[in-house]
Design a protein around this motif. Structure first.
Motif, mmCIF file in Angstrom:
data_model
loop_
_atom_site.group_PDB
_atom_site.id
_atom_site.type_symbol
_atom_site.label_atom_id
_atom_site.label_comp_id
_atom_site.label_asym_id
_atom_site.label_seq_id
_atom_site.Cartn_x
_atom_site.Cartn_y
_atom_site.Cartn_z
ATOM 1 N N TRP A 16 0.832 -1.205 0.000
ATOM 2 C CA TRP A 16 0.000 0.000 0.000
ATOM 3 C C TRP A 16 0.867 1.254 0.000
ATOM 4 O O TRP A 16 0.594 2.214 -0.715
ATOM 5 N N ALA A 17 1.930 1.254 0.814
ATOM 6 C CA ALA A 17 2.812 2.421 0.898
ATOM 7 C C ALA A 17 3.496 2.688 -0.432
ATOM 8 O O ALA A 17 3.623 3.835 -0.862
ATOM 9 N N ILE A 18 3.939 1.620 -1.103
ATOM 10 C CA ILE A 18 4.607 1.802 -2.393
ATOM 11 C C ILE A 18 3.627 2.343 -3.419
ATOM 12 O O ILE A 18 3.941 3.241 -4.202
ATOM 13 N N ARG A 19 2.383 1.796 -3.424
ATOM 14 C CA ARG A 19 1.383 2.295 -4.374
ATOM 15 C C ARG A 19 1.001 3.738 -4.065
ATOM 16 O O ARG A 19 0.811 4.544 -4.976
ATOM 17 N N ARG A 20 0.887 4.056 -2.786
ATOM 18 C CA ARG A 20 0.399 5.385 -2.392
ATOM 19 C C ARG A 20 1.480 6.456 -2.523
ATOM 20 O O ARG A 20 1.205 7.566 -2.989
ATOM 21 N N PHE A 21 2.686 6.134 -2.111
ATOM 22 C CA PHE A 21 3.738 7.156 -2.043
ATOM 23 C C PHE A 21 4.848 6.966 -3.066
ATOM 24 O O PHE A 21 5.698 7.847 -3.212
ATOM 25 N N SER A 237 6.793 -4.866 -7.426
ATOM 26 C CA SER A 237 5.796 -3.952 -6.862
ATOM 27 C C SER A 237 5.160 -3.061 -7.925
ATOM 28 O O SER A 237 4.257 -2.277 -7.603
ATOM 29 N N ASN A 238 5.622 -3.155 -9.155
ATOM 30 C CA ASN A 238 5.070 -2.315 -10.216
ATOM 31 C C ASN A 238 3.628 -2.716 -10.504
ATOM 32 O O ASN A 238 3.343 -3.861 -10.851
ATOM 33 N N GLU A 451 -2.903 -8.404 -8.368
ATOM 34 C CA GLU A 451 -2.091 -7.462 -7.609
ATOM 35 C C GLU A 451 -0.628 -7.911 -7.638
ATOM 36 O O GLU A 451 -0.322 -9.054 -7.973
ATOM 37 N N PRO A 452 0.303 -7.014 -7.294
ATOM 38 C CA PRO A 452 1.718 -7.394 -7.316
ATOM 39 C C PRO A 452 2.045 -8.609 -6.453
ATOM 40 O O PRO A 452 2.878 -9.436 -6.839
ATOM 41 N N PHE A 453 1.449 -8.726 -5.270
ATOM 42 C CA PHE A 453 1.719 -9.873 -4.398
ATOM 43 C C PHE A 453 0.934 -11.083 -4.892
ATOM 44 O O PHE A 453 -0.261 -10.973 -5.181
ATOM 45 N N PRO A 454 1.565 -12.258 -5.075
ATOM 46 C CA PRO A 454 2.927 -12.607 -4.685
ATOM 47 C C PRO A 454 3.912 -12.714 -5.840
ATOM 48 O O PRO A 454 5.087 -12.942 -5.608
ATOM 49 N N ASN A 455 3.447 -12.577 -7.108
ATOM 50 C CA ASN A 455 4.381 -12.819 -8.219
ATOM 51 C C ASN A 455 4.212 -11.822 -9.365
ATOM 52 O O ASN A 455 4.484 -12.139 -10.510
#
Length: 468
Positions: A16-21, A237-238, A451-455
């Protein structure tokens, strides 16, 4: 403290932090830690007005938390405790000075000299504040000296890359550059600071399930035949259409050549557990790292030595695999082992062990929710399909209609992304644009959202534009 917080943060919250910030997530984290310290320090000051010893104890407890955080980090030494020890002395000392000045101000007020007491208190606070600012500035200055690039003369590659063709940079305004400038290359890692490693001190150890343990110096590595390749890297995480992908020219020693020096047994080991200078571990499937792709230990990026923030002096680069299983920066050890025997940082947190980069296409221009003039509108972007024959085609769809072929830019190789564009006769109103890619081996980009997680994320990049 920040690094300890990162390790303790649940994976969904990190995502969430990576997507948000974005790349500002580290700034937000450090800022949050600072705010927490300021709040607790203010509490210590308020308590100290009544009971100085208790206020000082709160500050010492804060320092104790920092010491504990330092001691939990791998590869730490006695010198790493020095900042906390300095804080343990200067923090309570500053509190004592302020408390005394505060008591003197109260006594002066009772004696009818309130202005003098207030002035003395403000002066004490100003002096301490100035010393704190000066100390911080001195620390930043010393850090900047340590982070200066080291003067390294890179050898010529034994197997150079062909000249990169001229891209569409000048033809399609707003499109991502064909080669990502080093200063603009994305950086996503768990480090809040940049490790400072000198080439004289750096070594690489290859151990584990090998015939013999081998340790190489930086000069040993530079003395080995090198390859030069144009490779696109992508962070797991992209998100769909996200910014954490970049393309550069890398110079390095083939990973297989380094492993062969130790003698690897592929019938026993199934992973390479790579370790960085501070103990961070990443696991790479041995079969994928040694299947003939241009996996390397890179020492150069875009014609120069690696920048410190991108792994100087040596990092791993393996095309076709997301960075969390292939792109160890500041690498110092390669251990041949099994997934059953050892877990790496990300596998402990539930991420996949086998994560090939998914076929993707991104729209760079026009931007989402942009307002554009009716008529001829150029839609453009980049697409990638590593280890699948590269990008063979890109298609665009407007408002859910038929898919139409876009024009492809020149190819930089199968492991490199490809620019594309489409000329659209746009009518007024709100329109939805979508894009998809097809690999050279005929595989289409999936429309299934993940979503990015897990692969790694999947799905089609779509956006709305307003035509007026």
């Amino acid at each position: 403290m920040g690094s300890a917080v990162i390790d303790l943060t649940p994976t969904p919250l990190k995502e969430w932090a990576i997507r948000r910030f974005g790349t500002g997530d580290k700034v937000v984290l450090v800022g949050s830690v600072l705010v927490g310290v300021l709040v607790l320090a203010a509490l210590a000051g308020a308590v100290a007005r009544r009971r100085l010893a208790v206020g000082a104890a709160i500050l010492v407890a804060l320092v104790g938390i920092a010491v504990a955080a330092v001691l939990t980090r791998a590869e730490t030494g006695a010198l790493d405790l020095l900042p906390s020890l300095v804080a343990a002395v200067t923090g309570p000392l500053a509190l004592v000075l302020l408390a005394r000045a505060d008591r003197a101000a109260q006594e002066a007020r009772r004696a009818g000299r309130g202005e003098d007491g207030r002035r003395a208190l403000l002066l004490t606070a100003a002096v301490l504040g100035a010393l704190a600012v000066a100390g911080g500035a001195a620390g930043r200055f010393v850090s900047s000296l340590r982070l200066r690039p080291e003067d390294v003369t890179l050898p010529r590659p034994a197997d150079p890359a062909p000249p990169l063709p001229r891209g569409l940079d000048d033809q399609v305004p707003g499109i991502t550059p064909f080669r990502t400038p080093t200063r603009d290359f994305y950086r996503v890692d768990t480090r809040l600071d940049v490790p400072v490693v000198g080439t004289d001190d750096w070594t690489l150890t290859i151990d584990g399930d090998v015939d013999r343990k081998v340790t190489l110096s930086f000069d040993d590595l530079l003395g080995m035949p090198m390859i030069e390749r144009d490779i696109t890297l992508t962070c797991v995480s992209n998100s769909v259409g996200g910014p954490y992908v970049g393309a550069a020219r890398w110079l390095g020693v083939p990973l297989r050549d380094v492993l062969d020096r130790a003698g690897i047994d592929t019938t026993k080991a199934d992973q390479i557990l790579s370790t960085d200078v501070d103990g961070m571990t990443i696991s790479t499937p041995l079969a994928l790292a040694t299947d003939g792709r241009d996996a390397m230990l890179a020492v150069g990026m875009n014609g120069k030595a690696l920048p410190r923030e991108h792994g100087f002096p040596v990092r791993m680069v393996i095309p076709g695999l997301y960075g969390f299983i292939s792109a160890t920066k500041w690498v110092t050890r390669l251990t041949l082992t099994t997934y059953a025997a050892q877990d790496a940082y990300w596998t402990e947190r539930g991420w996949a062990t086998d994560a090939p980069i998914k076929i993707s296409a991104r729209i760079d221009t026009p931007r989402a929710l942009a307002k554009v003039d009716a008529g001829d509108v150029v839609i453009g972007g980049v697409a990638w399909a590593q280890e699948r024959g590269g990008v063979a085609g890109v298609q665009v769809r407007i408002d859910g209609g038929a898919w139409v072929d876009a024009q492809l830019g020149p190819s930089g190789g199968d492991d490199y992304w490809r620019q594309w564009f489409y000329r659209w006769e746009a009518g007024s109103g709100s329109h939805r644009i979508a894009v998809r890619a097809r690999s050279g081996d005929g595989e289409p980009q999936t429309a299934v959202r993940a979503e990015p997680f897990p692969n790694g994320a999947s799905g089609l990049h779509e956006l709305l534009v307003q035509v007026g």
